[in-house]
Each structure stands twice: as C-alpha cells, then as structure tokens.
Motif scaffolding. Structure first.
Motif, PDB file in Angstrom:
ATOM      1  N   TYR A 380       0.819  -1.210   0.000  1.00 20.64           N
ATOM      2  CA  TYR A 380       0.000   0.000   0.000  1.00 20.64           C
ATOM      3  C   TYR A 380       0.852   1.258   0.000  1.00 20.64           C
ATOM      4  O   TYR A 380       0.385   2.338  -0.367  1.00 20.64           O
ATOM      5  N   GLY A 381       2.158   1.117   0.360  1.00 26.70           N
ATOM      6  CA  GLY A 381       3.059   2.248   0.196  1.00 26.70           C
ATOM      7  C   GLY A 381       3.234   2.601  -1.270  1.00 26.70           C
ATOM      8  O   GLY A 381       3.280   3.773  -1.654  1.00 26.70           O
ATOM      9  N   ALA A 382       3.302   1.577  -2.113  1.00 27.89           N
ATOM     10  CA  ALA A 382       3.397   1.805  -3.555  1.00 27.89           C
ATOM     11  C   ALA A 382       2.088   2.347  -4.096  1.00 27.89           C
ATOM     12  O   ALA A 382       2.070   3.212  -4.985  1.00 27.89           O
ATOM     13  N   PHE A 383       0.982   1.876  -3.567  1.00 23.73           N
ATOM     14  CA  PHE A 383      -0.336   2.300  -4.042  1.00 23.73           C
ATOM     15  C   PHE A 383      -0.547   3.800  -3.844  1.00 23.73           C
ATOM     16  O   PHE A 383      -1.026   4.498  -4.733  1.00 23.73           O
ATOM     17  N   ARG A 384      -0.167   4.304  -2.677  1.00 25.92           N
ATOM     18  CA  ARG A 384      -0.415   5.723  -2.418  1.00 25.92           C
ATOM     19  C   ARG A 384       0.520   6.635  -3.214  1.00 25.92           C
ATOM     20  O   ARG A 384       0.248   7.830  -3.354  1.00 25.92           O
ATOM     21  N   ALA A 385       1.616   6.069  -3.736  1.00 21.66           N
ATOM     22  CA  ALA A 385       2.525   6.886  -4.547  1.00 21.66           C
ATOM     23  C   ALA A 385       1.888   7.315  -5.857  1.00 21.66           C
ATOM     24  O   ALA A 385       2.375   8.241  -6.513  1.00 21.66           O
ATOM     25  N   SER A 386       0.781   6.682  -6.244  1.00 26.02           N
ATOM     26  CA  SER A 386       0.166   6.965  -7.539  1.00 26.02           C
ATOM     27  C   SER A 386      -0.359   8.388  -7.658  1.00 26.02           C
ATOM     28  O   SER A 386      -0.490   8.914  -8.759  1.00 26.02           O
ATOM     29  N   THR A 387      -0.663   9.032  -6.556  1.00 25.66           N
ATOM     30  CA  THR A 387      -1.179  10.407  -6.617  1.00 25.66           C
ATOM     31  C   THR A 387      -0.146  11.448  -6.193  1.00 25.66           C
ATOM     32  O   THR A 387      -0.448  12.641  -6.163  1.00 25.66           O
ATOM     33  N   LEU A 388       1.068  11.006  -5.876  1.00 21.94           N
ATOM     34  CA  LEU A 388       2.064  11.937  -5.337  1.00 21.94           C
ATOM     35  C   LEU A 388       2.346  13.101  -6.284  1.00 21.94           C
ATOM     36  O   LEU A 388       2.162  14.271  -5.926  1.00 21.94           O
ATOM     37  N   LEU A 389       2.816  12.816  -7.490  1.00 18.94           N
ATOM     38  CA  LEU A 389       3.207  13.897  -8.396  1.00 18.94           C
ATOM     39  C   LEU A 389       2.022  14.732  -8.886  1.00 18.94           C
ATOM     40  O   LEU A 389       2.138  15.967  -8.964  1.00 18.94           O
ATOM     41  N   PRO A 390       0.876  14.135  -9.251  1.00 20.49           N
ATOM     42  CA  PRO A 390      -0.258  14.982  -9.621  1.00 20.49           C
ATOM     43  C   PRO A 390      -0.664  15.953  -8.519  1.00 20.49           C
ATOM     44  O   PRO A 390      -1.012  17.111  -8.792  1.00 20.49           O
ATOM     45  N   GLY A 404      -5.785  14.419 -17.781  1.00 20.75           N
ATOM     46  CA  GLY A 404      -4.384  14.094 -17.539  1.00 20.75           C
ATOM     47  C   GLY A 404      -4.162  13.519 -16.152  1.00 20.75           C
ATOM     48  O   GLY A 404      -3.457  12.518 -15.982  1.00 20.75           O
ATOM     49  N   VAL A 405      -4.768  14.143 -15.154  1.00 20.26           N
ATOM     50  CA  VAL A 405      -4.627  13.675 -13.769  1.00 20.26           C
ATOM     51  C   VAL A 405      -5.194  12.263 -13.616  1.00 20.26           C
ATOM     52  O   VAL A 405      -4.557  11.366 -13.056  1.00 20.26           O
ATOM     53  N   VAL A 406      -6.409  12.064 -14.131  1.00 24.19           N
ATOM     54  CA  VAL A 406      -7.058  10.759 -13.985  1.00 24.19           C
ATOM     55  C   VAL A 406      -6.286   9.679 -14.736  1.00 24.19           C
ATOM     56  O   VAL A 406      -6.050   8.582 -14.209  1.00 24.19           O
ATOM     57  N   PHE A 407      -5.875   9.984 -15.967  1.00 19.48           N
ATOM     58  CA  PHE A 407      -5.134   8.996 -16.753  1.00 19.48           C
ATOM     59  C   PHE A 407      -3.816   8.644 -16.071  1.00 19.48           C
ATOM     60  O   PHE A 407      -3.415   7.468 -16.040  1.00 19.48           O
ATOM     61  N   GLY A 408      -3.136   9.636 -15.515  1.00 16.47           N
ATOM     62  CA  GLY A 408      -1.871   9.384 -14.839  1.00 16.47           C
ATOM     63  C   GLY A 408      -2.028   8.425 -13.670  1.00 16.47           C
ATOM     64  O   GLY A 408      -1.225   7.504 -13.491  1.00 16.47           O
ATOM     65  N   VAL A 410      -4.561   6.250 -13.156  1.00 13.73           N
ATOM     66  CA  VAL A 410      -5.031   4.937 -13.612  1.00 13.73           C
ATOM     67  C   VAL A 410      -3.908   4.133 -14.247  1.00 13.73           C
ATOM     68  O   VAL A 410      -3.733   2.936 -13.957  1.00 13.73           O
ATOM     69  N   ILE A 411      -3.120   4.762 -15.110  1.00 13.59           N
ATOM     70  CA  ILE A 411      -2.056   4.031 -15.795  1.00 13.59           C
ATOM     71  C   ILE A 411      -0.984   3.580 -14.807  1.00 13.59           C
ATOM     72  O   ILE A 411      -0.384   2.500 -14.948  1.00 13.59           O
ATOM     73  N   THR A 412      -0.746   4.361 -13.784  1.00 14.68           N
ATOM     74  CA  THR A 412       0.217   3.968 -12.759  1.00 14.68           C
ATOM     75  C   THR A 412      -0.261   2.726 -12.013  1.00 14.68           C
ATOM     76  O   THR A 412       0.509   1.787 -11.770  1.00 14.68           O
ATOM     77  N   LEU A 413      -1.539   2.712 -11.640  1.00 16.00           N
ATOM     78  CA  LEU A 413      -2.084   1.569 -10.914  1.00 16.00           C
ATOM     79  C   LEU A 413      -2.122   0.322 -11.790  1.00 16.00           C
ATOM     80  O   LEU A 413      -1.981  -0.795 -11.284  1.00 16.00           O
TER      81      LEU A 413
END
Length: 458
Positions: A380-390, A404-408, A410-413
C-alpha cells in the motif's frame, strides 16, 4: 491475561478521555475538522501517533535485527523526512482552501471535475482500508500469541475499541486520544531504554548488534548495504515519502489545526515520531548483539521485550503497541468519514456507517492467510505513490487537465503497481525497484503529457 488487562484498560482510558475532553459533534466542520481550530501541541502529538503504525513498531525492530545499520536507516530517515517535506504543501492547500476538509475535495475544486474527485476518493479510501487492515493484522497477531484467543476475535475487538471513541466526536476524539497515546509511548520508550542501558548496561551489545544478527550489515555503501537499499530501502523510501501526500489523515489534520500552527505541528510531530521507531530499532540491535534467537518474526518486538526486560514490562509494551496501532485506526476512520462527505454531503449517520464498512472490510483483509505486515506495508506504500506527483504539481501551480490527472493515476495503478506487488510478494529486488520508480514517476509524466496534448488541441 496480559492482553485482556491491557485491552480493558486501553478501552476505558480512551473512552473516558473522549467523554471528558470532547463533546458530541453533529456538524461537518466540527466532526471532520474541529472547526479548523485545533491546538498545535495536541495536533503535533496526534501527527506523531498517527504516523506510528504497525511498521514503525514492528518493521523497525525487524530491520535492525536482520539488516543492521542500513535496514533501520532506510526505514527511519524517510519516515521522518516525509513529514517535514509535507509542511509547505500543507500550508499551501490551507491557504488556497481555508475551509477545506479533504484532498479529494481540493482536487475536484481545482479541476472542476467529478472524475478527478472519484479517482482521489478511490485512492485515499483504499489506502485507509489497507492501512487499517495492517494495524489489525499486527495487533491481532501479537495479542493472539499472548492471550491464546483466536486471531479473528482479537481483530474484531480492536476494531470495536477504535470505533467506540472515534465515532463520538470525530477528529477531536482522534486528536485528543492520539495525544494521550503518544505521551504514554514516549514514557514507555524512556523506560525501556533506561532499563536496557542504565540498569543492565547493554551498551556493548548495541555496538555488537549494529551489523544485525548475521553481523554482515554494518555499512550503507558496501554490497550488503546496497542490496538492502535496492530490495528494501528504495521501495520503502518512495512509499514513505509519498505517505502523507497520499493519506487523507494528514490532509485532514492540515485542515483542522490552527492555520498559523501547521508548520510547528508537523515539524514537532516528525521529531516526536522518530523516538518510537528509533527505540524499537535500538532494541533490535541489542537483541542481535546478544545473539538472541527470534522464533517468530511477526511478533519480534514481543520476543525482544520478553527476553531483555522484566516480565512486568510486557504490560506497558502491550499498551504502547495497542496505542500505536489504534491511533492510526481511529485516524483512518475519521479520514474515511471525511471522504464520505465528498460523495453526497455530510450526515453523521452516513459517516458512522462508512467507518463500520471500512472496519468490516479491514477485518476480512487482516484475516487473509499468510499475509505479513511488511508485505502489506510495501504494497500500500506503492499504491499511495500513484497520486504523489499529480498532487504536488497541482499545489505548485503546474497546469494539468482533469483527463491528464485521472489517466496518470489509472495508468500507474495498472502498470507500476502490479510490477511492484509481484516483486514484493516473491521478494525480487529488481521488480520492487522498477515498480516503485514507475509508481512515482509515471503518474506525473503521463498527466503532464496528456495535459499538454489537450492544450495543443484547443
């Protein structure tokens, strides 16, 4: 017997504290943010206690014992640094949305997009769910081993205790009980270290144990140290640095504390937090230096305490563990209550139902066979990284689009998360490293690329 005594005392103290120092809240501002006016000292203690989750108590000892100096270093330093790095962004979001409640609400307002809000609610909600599950998993294993009670019953008892006071007055109950829990944890740490070093004179054992039980991990930069960095340090550092940014519990505290006290609350909280995992790590070193054999790594803290300290000290240790775990659980419950308000508005009944649903799902996850605290922590540490940069890019004023935010995210997950999960489950360092890097970078890069293309198409 010890476990039953501690659970009873803990529940009584937390409920009494809640009833004495808070009142029942019915409005969204009061229940979810304490009317944006919580005091700095209580909030600092709450930030520290909320960040003292299962890994801070268990993984710190395990890594010190098994992986020596680099193991504890790569766990402790990012844990502290992430709270410091969070401060300017907490101040910025409060300046832009003084009466805000959630990160998802802020992002939805910035992009005028229901899709962005749903993406953030999903990420923040799942994180709260998994975080709650790992606390119940760690606490359940320890107390089940001590009391002999079935593991699943212990997880239910822990969940009921956390809910009993969190539902009463929301964030105020969470913060005030966190403060009491943190004070006790600091006192317990001082007692443990005082006995180990002053009374028993284990200074040499500490030095002897810096390389871990195998004596092979004494440097950050040799081959063994680099192996620890790639297999554990880098993935955990990325997950930890992302921690507050992808966790509504910390945004909720940023919205709840007095606006002028955000910096001191999180700064002091970071320092106070560090004392607990550092203490647990030091005990791991002492155990390694003494050549102590650990039969069950999932309850390593208990075995170390039971071997190094007098029998009666098991009681404060158990209280400390339960305080650390349930402080995060009650924070998660307040977090999901605030997220539920983003869906169809706030009602007290809906918030409490949401808390119960998350607790039920967390109990089920915690009872999955062969699930470990460290694995769940890394996943779950990796999971929460998906929204870090946006999130960071938005707060820094980078122009992104909702798509762009949503696609970023989703594609990360879809790409980074499975790679990292595979590497974690099968303990393959290269997959963990690649997956963790993708989890952080891909969301931001994809969001920027899609946003730029949409801007050119206009």
């Amino acid at each position: 017997m010890y476990g039953v005594i501690v659970l009873t005392i803990y529940a009584a103290v937390m409920i009494a504290t809640t009833l004495l120092f808070t009142r029942r809240e019915k409005t969204a501002a009061g229940y979810l943010t304490g009317n944006h006016n919580l005091k700095a000292n209580a909030t600092a203690l709450s930030v520290a206690a909320t960040w003292i989750w299962a890994p801070a108590l268990f993984t710190s000892t395990e890594k010190a014992y098994t992986s020596g100096l680099p193991g504890l270093f790569w766990f402790l330093v990012p844990n502290v640094l992430c709270l410091i790095l969070f401060i300017p962004f907490a101040k910025r979001i409060r300046n832009e949305m003084p009466a805000g409640i959630t990160l998802s609400g802020y992002m939805a307002e910035k992009y005028k997009s229901d899709k962005v809000k749903k993406a953030y609610i999903t990420q923040l909600g799942i994180l709260s769910l998994l975080s709650t599950a790992v606390q119940l998993l760690a606490g359940g294993k320890l107390l089940s081993a001590i009391t002999g009670m079935p593991f699943w019953i212990i997880t239910i008892i822990l969940a009921v205790i956390a809910y009993s006071y969190a539902q009463f007055s929301g964030i105020k109950a969470s913060v005030i009980t966190d403060a009491v829990q943190m004070v006790f944890m600091l006192v317990a740490c001082a007692a443990f270290l005082g006995y180990v070093f002053i009374i028993k004179g284990n200074g040499q054992s500490l030095v002897d144990g810096l390389g871990g039980i195998s004596k092979e991990f004494t440097s950050l930069f040799d081959k063994n140290g680099l192996d620890i960095f790639l297999g554990f340090g880098l993935p955990s550092a990325i997950g930890l640095i992302s921690g507050p940014f992808g966790d509504q519990s910390f945004w909720q505290r940023a919205f709840s504390v007095k606006k002028s006290k955000i910096g001191v609350s999180f700064g002091v909280g970071a320092v106070l937090f560090s004392i607990v995992p550092l203490t647990m790590g030091i005990l791991g070193y002492v155990a390694a230096g003494n050549g102590l054999h650990i039969s069950d790594m999932s309850i390593i803290n208990f075995e170390v305490i039971n071997s190094l300290l007098p029998t009666w000290m098991v009681l404060p240790f158990l209280f400390m563990v339960i305080s650390g775990l349930l402080s995060t659980v009650d924070s998660n419950l307040c977090s999901v209550a605030s997220l539920s308000a983003d869906v169809n508005g706030f009602t007290l009944k809906k918030s409490k139902i949401t808390m119960l649903v998350v607790l039920g799902a967390s109990i089920l996850i915690a009872n999955i066979p062969h699930l470990t605290v460290t694995h769940l922590f890394l996943i779950y540490g990796a999971f929460r990284a998906s929204t870090l940069l946006p999130t960071i890019m938005t707060l820094k004023g980078v122009k992104l689009t909702a798509n762009g935010v949503v696609f970023g995210i989703v594609i990360t997950l879809l790409v980074g998360f499975p790679i990292f999960a595979y590497g974690t489950i099968f303990n393959i360092a290269i997959y963990k490293t690649i997956g963790s890097i993708i989890n952080v970078l891909l969301a931001g890069v994809a969001a920027l690329v899609i946003s730029r293309r949409e801007a050119k198409a206009l």
